[in-house]
Design a protein around this motif. Structure first.
Motif, mmCIF file in Angstrom:
data_model
loop_
_atom_site.group_PDB
_atom_site.id
_atom_site.type_symbol
_atom_site.label_atom_id
_atom_site.label_comp_id
_atom_site.label_asym_id
_atom_site.label_seq_id
_atom_site.Cartn_x
_atom_site.Cartn_y
_atom_site.Cartn_z
ATOM 1 N N PRO A 1 0.806 -1.378 -0.134
ATOM 2 C CA PRO A 1 -0.002 0.009 0.075
ATOM 3 C C PRO A 1 0.688 1.323 -0.076
ATOM 4 C CG PRO A 1 -0.938 -1.406 1.485
ATOM 5 C CD PRO A 1 0.334 -2.351 1.101
ATOM 6 N N ILE A 2 2.007 1.281 0.858
ATOM 7 C CA ILE A 2 2.930 2.446 0.710
ATOM 8 C C ILE A 2 3.569 2.601 -0.571
ATOM 9 C CG2 ILE A 2 5.053 3.599 1.651
ATOM 10 C CD1 ILE A 2 2.911 3.338 3.720
ATOM 11 N N HIS A 3 4.122 1.677 -1.370
ATOM 12 C CA HIS A 3 4.539 1.933 -2.472
ATOM 13 C C HIS A 3 3.480 2.385 -3.428
ATOM 14 C CE1 HIS A 3 7.514 -1.257 -1.684
ATOM 15 N NE2 HIS A 3 7.820 -0.275 -1.120
ATOM 16 N N ARG A 4 2.337 1.818 -3.493
ATOM 17 C CA ARG A 4 1.135 2.222 -4.251
ATOM 18 C C ARG A 4 0.735 3.742 -4.150
ATOM 19 N NH1 ARG A 4 -4.635 1.786 -3.883
ATOM 20 N NH2 ARG A 4 -5.668 1.892 -6.281
ATOM 21 N N PHE A 5 0.727 4.043 -2.825
ATOM 22 C CA PHE A 5 0.440 5.379 -2.603
ATOM 23 C C PHE A 5 1.067 6.446 -3.471
ATOM 24 C CE2 PHE A 5 0.931 9.294 0.052
ATOM 25 C CZ PHE A 5 -0.428 9.710 0.268
ATOM 26 N N PHE A 6 2.636 6.282 -3.122
ATOM 27 C CA PHE A 6 3.486 7.220 -3.948
ATOM 28 C C PHE A 6 3.401 7.042 -5.212
ATOM 29 C CE2 PHE A 6 5.343 7.059 0.488
ATOM 30 C CZ PHE A 6 5.406 8.522 0.687
ATOM 31 N N SER A 7 3.362 5.839 -5.820
ATOM 32 C CA SER A 7 3.071 5.686 -7.414
ATOM 33 C C SER A 7 1.822 6.531 -7.790
ATOM 34 C CB SER A 7 2.753 4.271 -7.568
ATOM 35 O OG SER A 7 2.641 4.161 -9.100
ATOM 36 N N GLY A 8 0.807 6.471 -6.965
ATOM 37 C CA GLY A 8 -0.444 7.406 -7.233
ATOM 38 C C GLY A 8 -0.276 8.647 -7.216
ATOM 39 N N PHE A 9 0.546 9.047 -6.342
ATOM 40 C CA PHE A 9 0.741 10.484 -5.961
ATOM 41 C C PHE A 9 1.630 11.124 -7.401
ATOM 42 C CE2 PHE A 9 4.042 13.625 -4.677
ATOM 43 C CZ PHE A 9 3.285 14.718 -4.499
ATOM 44 N N LEU A 10 2.618 10.170 -7.749
ATOM 45 C CA LEU A 10 3.408 10.659 -8.763
ATOM 46 C C LEU A 10 2.498 10.809 -10.149
ATOM 47 C CD1 LEU A 10 6.433 11.401 -9.741
ATOM 48 C CD2 LEU A 10 6.716 9.060 -10.155
ATOM 49 N N HIS A 11 1.548 9.735 -10.384
ATOM 50 C CA HIS A 11 0.905 9.612 -11.311
ATOM 51 C C HIS A 11 0.132 10.756 -11.539
ATOM 52 C CE1 HIS A 11 -3.217 8.383 -13.103
ATOM 53 N NE2 HIS A 11 -2.438 7.813 -14.017
ATOM 54 N N SER A 12 -0.584 11.518 -10.363
ATOM 55 C CA SER A 12 -1.380 12.445 -10.349
ATOM 56 C C SER A 12 -0.674 13.873 -10.772
ATOM 57 C CB SER A 12 -2.395 12.597 -8.946
ATOM 58 O OG SER A 12 -1.214 13.098 -8.012
ATOM 59 N N HIS A 13 0.614 13.687 -10.714
ATOM 60 C CA HIS A 13 1.199 15.013 -10.849
ATOM 61 C C HIS A 13 2.193 14.958 -11.947
ATOM 62 C CE1 HIS A 13 0.006 15.430 -6.489
ATOM 63 N NE2 HIS A 13 0.041 16.699 -6.740
ATOM 64 N N THR A 14 2.027 14.235 -13.012
ATOM 65 C CA THR A 14 2.797 14.078 -14.143
ATOM 66 C C THR A 14 1.979 14.606 -15.245
ATOM 67 O OG1 THR A 14 3.667 12.040 -13.381
ATOM 68 C CG2 THR A 14 3.764 12.396 -15.627
ATOM 69 N N VAL A 15 2.577 15.313 -15.999
ATOM 70 C CA VAL A 15 2.257 15.917 -17.165
ATOM 71 C C VAL A 15 1.662 14.999 -18.199
ATOM 72 C CG1 VAL A 15 2.733 17.328 -19.230
ATOM 73 C CG2 VAL A 15 3.912 17.798 -17.090
ATOM 74 N N PRO A 16 0.267 15.359 -18.657
ATOM 75 C CA PRO A 16 -0.512 14.433 -19.443
ATOM 76 C C PRO A 16 0.414 13.698 -20.592
ATOM 77 C CG PRO A 16 -1.873 16.297 -18.969
ATOM 78 C CD PRO A 16 -0.378 16.554 -18.693
ATOM 79 N N ASN B 1 -3.820 -6.034 6.865
ATOM 80 C CA ASN B 1 -4.857 -7.058 6.491
ATOM 81 C C ASN B 1 -4.030 -7.769 5.135
ATOM 82 O OD1 ASN B 1 -6.986 -6.390 8.107
ATOM 83 N ND2 ASN B 1 -8.041 -5.152 6.639
ATOM 84 N N PHE B 2 -3.315 -7.308 4.346
ATOM 85 C CA PHE B 2 -2.719 -7.728 3.204
ATOM 86 C C PHE B 2 -1.303 -8.280 3.761
ATOM 87 C CE2 PHE B 2 -5.170 -4.621 0.648
ATOM 88 C CZ PHE B 2 -6.469 -5.376 0.766
ATOM 89 N N GLY B 3 -0.808 -8.217 4.972
ATOM 90 C CA GLY B 3 0.396 -8.873 5.409
ATOM 91 C C GLY B 3 1.632 -8.160 4.941
ATOM 92 N N TYR B 4 1.620 -6.811 5.145
ATOM 93 C CA TYR B 4 2.619 -5.846 4.567
ATOM 94 C C TYR B 4 3.280 -5.441 5.629
ATOM 95 C CZ TYR B 4 1.505 -6.572 -0.415
ATOM 96 O OH TYR B 4 1.515 -6.705 -1.731
#
Length: 233
Positions: free
Chosen positions: A56-71, A226-229
């Motif tokens: 979940p932590i890795h996914r969170f930062f990946s999502g943050f970067l995805h949202s702040h990347t030029v189209p 819950n996911f064991g991380y």
């Protein structure tokens, strides 16, 4: 969310946006097509479901970067560390306040699973990837192969997910699966995946704003547990 419906088995695999889904969707599609198993890219929700989770932590930062990347795959729309931190302050507020729940790139994995009628069994994509690497790693790649042998080069092992899907696997099936996985991975490395950049953003937050990192962990703690991380953070 992305899904693969195995038509004749009444089973489904679900994966999450920003959760390594592209790698596994393509790998599984290639393999299941090669096996002659009829599939559809849909989620019916009326059979046995298997969910592939990502840290979940890795996914969170990946999502943050995805949202702040030029189209269209361009660079970040920020460059300074201070700007990253300011935007992260806003981003975690939006996450906690539920302002991002309409976009499946950012909603928590556990929140999506709670909406399913049948509770899915979960596998970590990290465990699957590690096992594929282990099976496909040669002990002595600098030596000539045994020309008399016609056996696959993969090591013995396997993935429990295939048993759950009711797919019989031969040694050659495992070798083909490993080959598809690495082929897809190499194609993705050349395109939109930003693993190093994601790690950099996380390092900046962890080192300069531990208070923000604490908020991120608290918000994601249910998924982490819950996911064991919890043991690898």
């Amino acid at each position: 969310m992305k899904a693969i419906h195995l038509v004749d088995r009444g089973k489904e695999i679900v994966m999450f946006n920003k959760g390594g889904s592209t790698l596994f969707v393509y790998t599984l599609k290639l393999f299941l097509n090669w096996k002659g198993i009829e599939i559809k890219g849909e989620f019916k929700g009326d059979g046995e479901t298997i969910a592939l989770t990502r840290n979940p932590i890795h996914r969170f930062f990946s999502g943050f970067l995805h949202s702040h990347t030029v189209p269209r795959g361009g660079d970040w729309d920020f460059v300074e560390r201070g700007d990253i931190i300011r935007r992260m302050e806003v981003w975690i507020d939006k996450s906690v306040n539920g302002e991002l729940e309409k976009d499946w790139h950012y909603v928590r994995q556990g929140d999506i699973l709670k909406e399913m009628r049948i509770e899915p069994k979960t596998y970590k994509i990290e465990d699957i990837g590690n096992e594929i690497y282990r099976m496909g790693k040669w002990d002595r790649p600098n030596q000539n192969p045994d020309w008399e042998s016609t056996k696959p080069l993969v090591k013995s092992g396997g993935l429990g997910i295939m048993d759950d899907l009711g797919i019989e696997m031969s040694d050659w099936d495992w070798q083909i699966l490993c080959g598809f996985y690495h082929n897809v991975e190499q194609n993705l490395i050349l395109q939109h995946h930003r693993g190093r950049e994601t790690q950099l953003v996380r390092f900046i937050i962890e080192s300069e704003r531990p208070d923000l990192m604490k908020r991120i962990r608290e918000w994601l703690w249910e998924d982490i547990k819950n996911f064991g991380y919890g043991d690898i953070l």
